[in-house]
Motif scaffolding. Structure first.
Motif, PDB file in Angstrom:
ATOM      1  N   ASP A 328      16.403  31.682  59.021  1.00 42.74           N
ATOM      2  CA  ASP A 328      15.156  31.157  58.469  1.00 42.74           C
ATOM      3  C   ASP A 328      14.995  29.647  58.640  1.00 42.74           C
ATOM      4  O   ASP A 328      13.901  29.166  58.932  1.00 42.74           O
ATOM      5  N   THR A 329      16.053  28.879  58.480  1.00 40.62           N
ATOM      6  CA  THR A 329      15.941  27.414  58.564  1.00 40.62           C
ATOM      7  C   THR A 329      17.098  26.852  59.388  1.00 40.62           C
ATOM      8  O   THR A 329      18.140  26.486  58.835  1.00 40.62           O
ATOM      9  N   PHE A 348      21.270  28.425  55.639  1.00 42.30           N
ATOM     10  CA  PHE A 348      20.295  29.381  56.166  1.00 42.30           C
ATOM     11  C   PHE A 348      20.764  30.814  55.955  1.00 42.30           C
ATOM     12  O   PHE A 348      21.925  31.057  55.596  1.00 42.30           O
TER      13      PHE A 348
END
Length: 380
Positions: A328-329, A348
């Protein structure tokens, strides 16, 4: 009372990179990886990745059965903190191939889980005081055409990177010199340059080539793995024969090999990778000896945590690999620095798309592999 590990999950991945990568010895196009998730009874999920360069993992069902039989009994019901601190006794038959192939994923997942429980980014949990570490752009570019080479490194420079590593080690010394000069022309004379020969040379040949590059005006920050990994005497001699650059070695050695390399005086910089416990241990030894440490490629750049925690680390490698769609990040980069995430743990988690679209429970035929989306710094 610390939360205890109660469940594990594996997710197998297999897809085509957005570009071909390789060095003077190897060439590959596909990513083979596995994600390990460890769940504790407080709802935290520790995430770690393992990966292979050349061949796919066995089926997910096979890996799950292996993990359940050999690894799970050692960690079920225990705390991540105690497992990250445990020192094992490597003797005889228990010196297997890195925990049945799960060692890197297991180390990262345990440290991720422990630092989440402490509500700290892993880099801080490891004792780090830095928020960022310098990163260099690495092309894995040996098989690129000159045009592709120029496009890649021009793009890297446009995103704030000012130090670059290229692959050399051709049978033709002039080819190597040409690529180094082409990089200098592409990114500008004031940028830093590193080179990686991937053990292509003998000690004497390495000394001759490095002298040739130096005489041509190529000032290398370091030459990486110029000769065989376990030729400690040759590496020590090369340090003396090429005082105008640094020797970076240790990438291909396990923890014991890295220790022996340092004790033999065979390198100016020790190269470490993704296994958090191993990286910290060799990092402490390097600090005791006053030697710099470099963080080579780590899956999804999780190495930023150890890099920010070890004061001897000066550089983190970034190779623009197309794995970021799994989480996600991804780790952020700014002005040539990798930034330590603010979130607890590694920062993440797996995305739903990773589980549902990109997962491959069974081996995939080469002509059926999906191509991953490009790295965020590359538009196609």
């Amino acid at each position: 009372m610390l939360p205890k590990i109660k469940k594990f999950a594996l997710t197998r991945f297999e897809y085509r990179f957005d570009r071909s990568i390789g060095d003077s010895q190897v060439f590959f196009e596909n990513s083979h990886s596995v994600a390990l998730e460890l769940h504790d009874d407080a709802g935290n999920i520790g995430l770690g990745f393992g990966h292979k360069l050349f061949e796919p993992y066995p089926s997910q069902a096979t890996m799950e059965a292996t993990f359940a039989k050999y690894i799970w009994p050692e960690i079920e019901g225990q705390t991540a903190f105690e497992l990250t601190q445990r020192v094992e006794r490597p003797r005889g038959g228990n010196q297997r191939d890195a925990k049945y192939g799960f060692d890197e994923a297991l180390q990262i997942a345990l440290w991720d889980l422990a630092s989440q429980q402490a509500s700290m980014p892993l880099g801080k949990f490891l004792g780090g005081t830095r928020e960022k570490v310098r990163a260099y752009a690495s092309g894995l570019d040996f098989h690129m055409s000159d045009e592709e080479f120029v496009e890649f490194f021009s793009n890297a420079a446009s995103h704030g990177f000012d130090t670059f590593k290229v692959k050399i080690g051709s049978p033709d010394p002039e080819w190597d010199l040409h690529r180094l000069e082409l990089l200098k022309k592409t990114v500008g004379p004031d940028c830093g340059i590193m080179a990686d020969a991937n053990e292509a040379w003998s000690c004497k040949e390495a000394a001759m080539r490095l002298t040739m590059f130096h005489d041509a005006g190529i000032d290398l920050i370091w030459i990486e793995d110029p000769i065989l990994r376990n030729d400690f005497a040759g590496l020590r001699s090369l340090r003396e024969m090429a005082p105008f650059t640094q020797i970076n070695s240790g990438e291909y050695l396990d923890l014991t090999g890295k220790r022996m390399l340092l004790q033999a005086g065979g390198t100016d910089i020790i190269n470490v990778h993704g296994r958090v416990s191993d990286t910290m241990r060799i990092g402490w030894l390097a600090a005791d000896m006053g030697l710099p440490v470099s963080l080579g490629n780590t899956f999804l750049e999780t190495g930023v945590h150890a890099a920010c925690a070890l004061p001897e680390v000066e550089w983190l490698e970034y190779s623009f690999l197309s794995n970021e769609h799994l989480v996600d990040t991804p780790i952020e980069f700014k002005d040539g620095y990798a930034l330590l995430p603010e979130k607890p743990g590694i920062g993440f988690a797996l995305t739903d798309a990773a589980r549902n679209i990109w997962s491959a429970p069974d081996p995939v035929a080469a002509d059926a592999l999906k191509t991953a989306p490009p790295c965020r710094f590359i538009s196609k």
